[in-house]
Motif scaffolding. Structure first.
Motif, PDB file in Angstrom:
ATOM      1  N   LYS A   3       0.763  -1.113  -0.059  1.00 24.62           N
ATOM      2  CA  LYS A   3       0.054   0.074  -0.005  1.00 24.62           C
ATOM      3  C   LYS A   3       1.013   1.061   0.055  1.00 24.62           C
ATOM      4  CE  LYS A   3      -4.181  -1.949   1.940  1.00 24.62           C
ATOM      5  NZ  LYS A   3      -3.605  -3.461   1.773  1.00 24.62           N
ATOM      6  N   ALA A   4       2.145   1.201   0.229  1.00 24.69           N
ATOM      7  CA  ALA A   4       3.085   2.324   0.072  1.00 24.69           C
ATOM      8  C   ALA A   4       4.470   1.827  -0.073  1.00 24.69           C
ATOM      9  CB  ALA A   4       2.965   3.022   1.831  1.00 24.69           C
ATOM     10  N   PHE A   5       5.393   2.755  -0.239  1.00 25.42           N
ATOM     11  CA  PHE A   5       6.801   2.623  -0.549  1.00 25.42           C
ATOM     12  C   PHE A   5       7.451   3.024   0.627  1.00 25.42           C
ATOM     13  CE2 PHE A   5       5.160   2.808  -5.214  1.00 25.42           C
ATOM     14  CZ  PHE A   5       5.392   1.477  -5.518  1.00 25.42           C
ATOM     15  N   ALA A   6       8.526   2.441   0.998  1.00 23.13           N
ATOM     16  CA  ALA A   6       9.511   2.865   1.899  1.00 23.13           C
ATOM     17  C   ALA A   6      10.843   2.915   1.317  1.00 23.13           C
ATOM     18  CB  ALA A   6       9.658   1.708   3.179  1.00 23.13           C
ATOM     19  N   ILE A   7      11.797   4.003   1.829  1.00 22.90           N
ATOM     20  CA  ILE A   7      12.853   4.209   1.220  1.00 22.90           C
ATOM     21  C   ILE A   7      13.753   3.778   2.411  1.00 22.90           C
ATOM     22  CG2 ILE A   7      14.687   5.758   0.146  1.00 22.90           C
ATOM     23  CD1 ILE A   7      12.062   5.326  -1.579  1.00 22.90           C
ATOM     24  N   VAL A   8      14.549   2.675   2.282  1.00 27.40           N
ATOM     25  CA  VAL A   8      15.437   2.257   3.477  1.00 27.40           C
ATOM     26  C   VAL A   8      17.214   2.344   3.117  1.00 27.40           C
ATOM     27  CG1 VAL A   8      13.620   0.765   4.446  1.00 27.40           C
ATOM     28  CG2 VAL A   8      15.243  -0.152   2.733  1.00 27.40           C
ATOM     29  N   GLU A   9      17.662   2.572   4.126  1.00 27.80           N
ATOM     30  CA  GLU A   9      19.051   2.578   3.922  1.00 27.80           C
ATOM     31  C   GLU A   9      19.867   1.419   4.621  1.00 27.80           C
ATOM     32  OE1 GLU A   9      21.432   5.964   5.498  1.00 27.80           O
ATOM     33  OE2 GLU A   9      23.194   5.053   5.033  1.00 27.80           O
ATOM     34  N   LEU A  10      20.248   0.657   3.846  1.00 27.99           N
ATOM     35  CA  LEU A  10      21.145  -0.545   4.471  1.00 27.99           C
ATOM     36  C   LEU A  10      22.520  -0.191   4.923  1.00 27.99           C
ATOM     37  CD1 LEU A  10      19.970  -3.565   2.244  1.00 27.99           C
ATOM     38  CD2 LEU A  10      18.787  -2.498   4.114  1.00 27.99           C
ATOM     39  N   THR A  11      22.617  -0.226   6.233  1.00 26.41           N
ATOM     40  CA  THR A  11      23.885   0.258   6.926  1.00 26.41           C
ATOM     41  C   THR A  11      24.859  -0.781   7.263  1.00 26.41           C
ATOM     42  OG1 THR A  11      22.824   0.486   8.998  1.00 26.41           O
ATOM     43  CG2 THR A  11      22.801   2.385   7.775  1.00 26.41           C
ATOM     44  N   SER A  12      24.442  -1.895   7.254  1.00 26.79           N
ATOM     45  CA  SER A  12      25.214  -3.113   7.712  1.00 26.79           C
ATOM     46  C   SER A  12      26.107  -3.650   6.521  1.00 26.79           C
ATOM     47  CB  SER A  12      24.405  -4.305   8.042  1.00 26.79           C
ATOM     48  OG  SER A  12      23.541  -4.670   7.093  1.00 26.79           O
ATOM     49  N   ALA A  13      27.378  -4.101   6.790  1.00 24.96           N
ATOM     50  CA  ALA A  13      28.292  -4.869   5.701  1.00 24.96           C
ATOM     51  C   ALA A  13      27.618  -5.527   4.968  1.00 24.96           C
ATOM     52  CB  ALA A  13      29.556  -5.247   6.432  1.00 24.96           C
ATOM     53  N   ASN A  14      26.821  -6.749   5.454  1.00 27.47           N
ATOM     54  CA  ASN A  14      26.011  -7.417   4.508  1.00 27.47           C
ATOM     55  C   ASN A  14      24.664  -7.204   4.359  1.00 27.47           C
ATOM     56  OD1 ASN A  14      28.472  -9.350   4.174  1.00 27.47           O
ATOM     57  ND2 ASN A  14      27.676 -10.400   6.265  1.00 27.47           N
ATOM     58  N   LYS A  15      24.138  -7.321   3.093  1.00 30.18           N
ATOM     59  CA  LYS A  15      22.879  -7.001   2.703  1.00 30.18           C
ATOM     60  C   LYS A  15      22.190  -8.031   2.049  1.00 30.18           C
ATOM     61  CE  LYS A  15      24.844  -2.572   2.112  1.00 30.18           C
ATOM     62  NZ  LYS A  15      26.347  -2.665   2.682  1.00 30.18           N
ATOM     63  N   VAL A  16      20.919  -8.204   2.286  1.00 34.80           N
ATOM     64  CA  VAL A  16      19.928  -9.187   1.706  1.00 34.80           C
ATOM     65  C   VAL A  16      18.831  -8.253   1.033  1.00 34.80           C
ATOM     66  CG1 VAL A  16      18.397 -10.920   2.011  1.00 34.80           C
ATOM     67  CG2 VAL A  16      20.473 -11.065   2.973  1.00 34.80           C
ATOM     68  N   ILE A  17      18.366  -8.482  -0.158  1.00 31.63           N
ATOM     69  CA  ILE A  17      17.536  -7.811  -0.979  1.00 31.63           C
ATOM     70  C   ILE A  17      16.512  -8.710  -1.734  1.00 31.63           C
ATOM     71  CG2 ILE A  17      17.045  -6.079  -2.824  1.00 31.63           C
ATOM     72  CD1 ILE A  17      19.917  -5.180  -2.590  1.00 31.63           C
ATOM     73  N   SER A  18      15.319  -8.892  -1.301  1.00 27.82           N
ATOM     74  CA  SER A  18      14.368  -9.572  -1.946  1.00 27.82           C
ATOM     75  C   SER A  18      13.718  -8.729  -3.248  1.00 27.82           C
ATOM     76  CB  SER A  18      13.397 -10.375  -1.125  1.00 27.82           C
ATOM     77  OG  SER A  18      12.525  -9.278  -0.528  1.00 27.82           O
ATOM     78  N   LEU A  19      13.512  -9.112  -4.316  1.00 19.50           N
ATOM     79  CA  LEU A  19      12.904  -8.491  -5.324  1.00 19.50           C
ATOM     80  C   LEU A  19      11.608  -8.741  -5.569  1.00 19.50           C
ATOM     81  CD1 LEU A  19      13.721  -6.506  -7.794  1.00 19.50           C
ATOM     82  CD2 LEU A  19      13.932  -8.374  -9.250  1.00 19.50           C
ATOM     83  N   THR A  20      10.707  -7.610  -5.634  1.00 20.18           N
ATOM     84  CA  THR A  20       9.328  -7.707  -5.955  1.00 20.18           C
ATOM     85  C   THR A  20       9.099  -8.300  -7.456  1.00 20.18           C
ATOM     86  OG1 THR A  20       8.836  -5.950  -4.567  1.00 20.18           O
ATOM     87  CG2 THR A  20       7.073  -6.485  -6.095  1.00 20.18           C
ATOM     88  N   PRO A  21       8.316  -9.283  -7.689  1.00 18.07           N
ATOM     89  CA  PRO A  21       8.377  -9.928  -9.108  1.00 18.07           C
ATOM     90  C   PRO A  21       7.628  -8.825 -10.021  1.00 18.07           C
ATOM     91  CG  PRO A  21       7.525 -11.544  -7.595  1.00 18.07           C
ATOM     92  CD  PRO A  21       7.945 -10.140  -6.701  1.00 18.07           C
ATOM     93  N   ASN A  22       8.182  -8.754 -11.327  1.00 20.19           N
ATOM     94  CA  ASN A  22       7.783  -7.949 -12.324  1.00 20.19           C
ATOM     95  C   ASN A  22       7.931  -6.156 -11.859  1.00 20.19           C
ATOM     96  OD1 ASN A  22       6.449  -9.771 -13.976  1.00 20.19           O
ATOM     97  ND2 ASN A  22       4.594  -9.849 -12.453  1.00 20.19           N
ATOM     98  N   SER A  23       9.112  -6.184 -11.139  1.00 15.98           N
ATOM     99  CA  SER A  23       9.476  -4.867 -11.070  1.00 15.98           C
ATOM    100  C   SER A  23      10.784  -4.430 -11.757  1.00 15.98           C
ATOM    101  CB  SER A  23       9.326  -4.167  -9.523  1.00 15.98           C
ATOM    102  OG  SER A  23      10.641  -5.117  -8.768  1.00 15.98           O
ATOM    103  N   TYR A  24      11.292  -5.410 -12.024  1.00 14.26           N
ATOM    104  CA  TYR A  24      12.591  -5.178 -12.684  1.00 14.26           C
ATOM    105  C   TYR A  24      12.699  -6.144 -14.224  1.00 14.26           C
ATOM    106  CZ  TYR A  24      17.625  -4.110 -13.698  1.00 14.26           C
ATOM    107  OH  TYR A  24      18.887  -3.830 -14.174  1.00 14.26           O
TER     108      TYR A  24
END
Ligand code: FAD
Length: 323
Positions: free
Chosen positions: A140-161
């Motif tokens: 229902k909304a978008f969030a802009i997040v900053e990942l500040t840790s050395a390791n990062k995990v990203i899951s991609l919303t289907p059909n957005s790329y």
């Protein structure tokens, strides 16, 4: 340093959401001048694995272990985290699919990583920061997040790329990992399909209805058209808000994003929030009685007419063509 992408399969074959996630991960690897390693778990054929190179994977870790033949969240997360450590990968990407939603936080815990679940665009890495736009509150909304840790995990919303094809060859390497004994507390014995319906995010053809259809009692012709085309059903937001169709069919900015080869919109005005989730469809066909409907501006083919006359004619024509 490298980027690791977990390549989810269904029945030992990769889906479009996996190719999107590989393309996305490849672009992140490009941003960071590093290489992309993929990990596959299960009995995926060599040919299927090699095809991942087409989307930017340079090396593929192939985990083929009898214990991991069915999906077990904890065990898969352990194996993926182990692969990330082995490769020195500080960014792990997966598709935000049903299983991806369970996997991503588990992998993040194991790697002590920051998590951006449901990313919708490439990270912004300007000025040394790592900022990701992601969906929030069930889309229902978008969030802009900053990942500040050395390791990062990203899951991609289907059909957005978009899937990006490259010409690269991938090297396949066996990876002997099997998770920890404690990961197997619940083991899947059998999977029984509850429905044979085409899944909406992966559908090649989508038939979608809007408020112009007046009420749920008129969806018979929409279902018949979708059935004839082997299409998934979708709808506009007011349609699901009114309870005419389930929320799982709602497409758009606050619903599911789709990117089929063919999107047929029936009685939908084409509001900007609706278009946000469907405009990357390859071919858009719009059926609307109002020639001024905004949807016609983005349509490849438009039919100005009453849906209650046009759709039955379309059904008859398809039946005749198929006969
Ligand atoms: P309408 O706008 O009422 O359009 C109905 C259309 O049917 C009209 O163009 C009309 O000409 C046509 N029509 C009527 N009768 C017939 C007939 N007999 N034959 C053929 N055509 C006919 N909407 C979404 O869909 N998805 C979203 O994710 C979404 N997110 C939103 C988020 C926010 C924050 C907000 C404010 C709104 C959002 N909306 C979303 C709502 C969006 O703004 C529109 O209100 C909505 O898309 C309109 O739905 P519709 O086209 O079905 O209905």
């Amino acid at each position: 340093m490298s980027v690791l992408i977990y390549t989810e399969n269904v029945g030992w074959e990769f889906k479009k959401s996996t190719f999107e996630a590989v393309s996305y991960a490849s672009a992140i690897a490009g941003q960071n001048n590093t290489n992309l390693v993929a990990i596959s778990i299960g009995d995926v054929s060599k040919a299927e694995l090699t095809a991942l190179g087409k989307y930017g994977a340079e090396k593929i870790l192939n985990v083929s272990n009898a214990k991991l033949k069915s999906f077990i969240n904890q065990a898969y997360a352990s194996v993926i985290a182990e692969a990330a450590k082995k490769e020195g990968a500080d960014i792990v990407v997966i598709a935000n699919s049903f299983s991806g939603r369970g996997l991503a936080p588990r992998i993040a815990v194991k790697l002590e990583a920051g998590l951006a679940d449901g990313a919708v665009s490439l990270p912004d890495q300007g000025s040394g920061k790592f900022i990701v736009k992601k969906t929030a509150f069930s889309g229902k909304a978008f969030a802009i997040v900053e990942l500040t840790s050395a390791n990062k995990v990203i899951s991609l919303t289907p059909n957005s790329y978009k899937v990006v094809e490259k010409i690269e060859t991938a090297v396949i390497e066996d990876f002997a990992a099997e998770g920890n004994a404690s990961d197997f507390k619940a083991v899947i014995k059998e999977i029984v399909r509850a429905t044979d319906k085409v899944s909406l995010p992966d559908a090649d053809i989508v038939v979608s209805g809007g408020r112009g259809l007046k009420g749920p009692e008129n969806w018979g012709m929409v279902e018949e058209l979708a059935g004839l085309l082997g299409a998934a059903l979708a709808c506009s937001k007011p349609v699901s808000d009114n309870g005419w169709r389930p929320h799982s069919e709602h497409v758009g900015q606050t619903g599911i994003a789709v990117s089929p080869n063919l999107y047929i919109a029936i009685g939908i005005s084409g509001a900007i929030q609706h278009l946000a989730g469907v405009s990357s469809s390859k071919v858009i066909v719009v059926i609307n009685k109002d020639p001024e409907a905004p949807f016609f501006k983005v349509a490849d083919y438009g039919i100005v007419g009453d849906a209650f006359e046009v759709v039955p004619k379309l059904i008859a024509a398809i039946k005749e063509y198929k006969a």
